[in-house]
Motif scaffolding. Structure first.
Motif, mmCIF file in Angstrom:
data_model
loop_
_atom_site.group_PDB
_atom_site.id
_atom_site.type_symbol
_atom_site.label_atom_id
_atom_site.label_comp_id
_atom_site.label_asym_id
_atom_site.label_seq_id
_atom_site.Cartn_x
_atom_site.Cartn_y
_atom_site.Cartn_z
ATOM 1 N N PHE A 177 -31.596 -42.821 58.358
ATOM 2 C CA PHE A 177 -32.244 -41.584 58.777
ATOM 3 C C PHE A 177 -33.684 -41.809 59.217
ATOM 4 C CE2 PHE A 177 -28.525 -39.948 56.674
ATOM 5 C CZ PHE A 177 -28.144 -38.952 57.559
ATOM 6 N N THR A 178 -34.347 -42.825 58.699
ATOM 7 C CA THR A 178 -35.698 -43.111 59.205
ATOM 8 C C THR A 178 -35.615 -43.645 60.637
ATOM 9 O OG1 THR A 178 -35.858 -45.378 58.357
ATOM 10 C CG2 THR A 178 -36.560 -43.598 56.877
ATOM 11 N N LEU A 213 -36.511 -42.496 66.442
ATOM 12 C CA LEU A 213 -36.071 -42.188 67.811
ATOM 13 C C LEU A 213 -36.518 -40.794 68.221
ATOM 14 C CD1 LEU A 213 -32.451 -43.664 67.802
ATOM 15 C CD2 LEU A 213 -34.385 -44.487 69.162
ATOM 16 N N ASP A 214 -36.361 -39.808 67.324
ATOM 17 C CA ASP A 214 -36.783 -38.430 67.625
ATOM 18 C C ASP A 214 -38.261 -38.381 67.992
ATOM 19 O OD1 ASP A 214 -34.233 -37.574 67.007
ATOM 20 O OD2 ASP A 214 -34.779 -36.666 65.086
ATOM 21 N N ASP A 215 -39.086 -39.055 67.184
ATOM 22 C CA ASP A 215 -40.533 -39.032 67.416
ATOM 23 C C ASP A 215 -40.917 -39.817 68.669
ATOM 24 O OD1 ASP A 215 -40.771 -37.545 65.093
ATOM 25 O OD2 ASP A 215 -41.389 -39.256 63.858
ATOM 26 N N LYS A 216 -40.364 -41.005 68.826
ATOM 27 C CA LYS A 216 -40.729 -41.890 69.932
ATOM 28 C C LYS A 216 -40.343 -41.303 71.293
ATOM 29 C CE LYS A 216 -41.766 -45.929 71.878
ATOM 30 N NZ LYS A 216 -43.124 -46.391 72.028
#
Length: 199
Positions: free
Chosen positions: A98-99, A104-107
């Motif tokens: 999950f990290t 990926l979500d943040d980047k």
């Protein structure tokens, strides 16, 4: 299903099923070489082909090739340890997964995504690699995004027929025949199965 696909040195049903799903001849040949060498392409990542964008001691992630149609992004997240099912993950690996999704979500500023896990018995999924992994797909808003989990018996029969032709060509090349001559030696039905797939 793969009983008609005969590759000297490979007898494992799941391996034969995965090999039969290769879409292109070049990929098929590479997968056969890897299988004969006992090499898992996710355990020994070909960094000339897969551009790893994030990794640690447990996982690696890279853009999927080829990406599904109508995606802005399509990534793979892969455990570095060779496992084939979610139930084999340690608690630490479950949290770390999950990290990676958060990274990926943040980047890539991901606000919507679909995640497909390739887990377990390859004969019951559309999997091509026997190593647990996740597809993270981000739609681009231009059309339907699909990633099949199972394509059905008809698709498996067609893939198997194509793989049998790929193997016929591969063995002809091993005997020293150029790919063009190997193609010319096929029946019209066999040619139809691999036309446009030999590059």
């Amino acid at each position: 299903m793969p009983t008609d696909l005969i590759i000297p040195g490979i007898t494992d049903t799941n391996t034969l099923v995965c090999l039969s799903r290769a879409r292109k001849f070049k990929g098929y040949c590479k997968a056969v070489v890897d299988a004969l060498a006992g090499k898992c392409p996710f355990c020994q990542i070909d960094k000339d082909y897969n551009t790893v964008i994030h990794e640690d001691e447990l996982f690696a992630t890279w853009p999927c090739k080829p990406a599904e149609d109508n995606t802005a992004f399509h990534f793979l997240i892969v455990p570095k340890r060779h496992i084939t099912a979610n139930r084999e993950l340690t608690d630490t690996e479950k949290l770390r997964l999950f990290t990676f999704m958060d990274w990926l979500d943040d980047k890539f500023n991901i606000t919507s995504q679909g995640i497909l896990c390739r887990d377990g018995d390859a004969t019951l999924s559309a999997g091509t690699i026997q190593h647990l992994h996740w597809h993270v797909m981000v739609p681009n808003g231009t059309g339907r995004v699909e990633s099949p989990f199972y394509k059905g018996h008809e698709a498996d029969v067609e893939s198997l027929a194509r793989a049998i032709v790929f193997e016929k060509i591969r063995q002809a090349i091993e005997r020293g025949l150029p790919v063009g001559e190997a193609f010319e030696g096929l029946t019209q039905t066999e040619r139809d199965l691999v036309t446009g797939r030999l590059n």
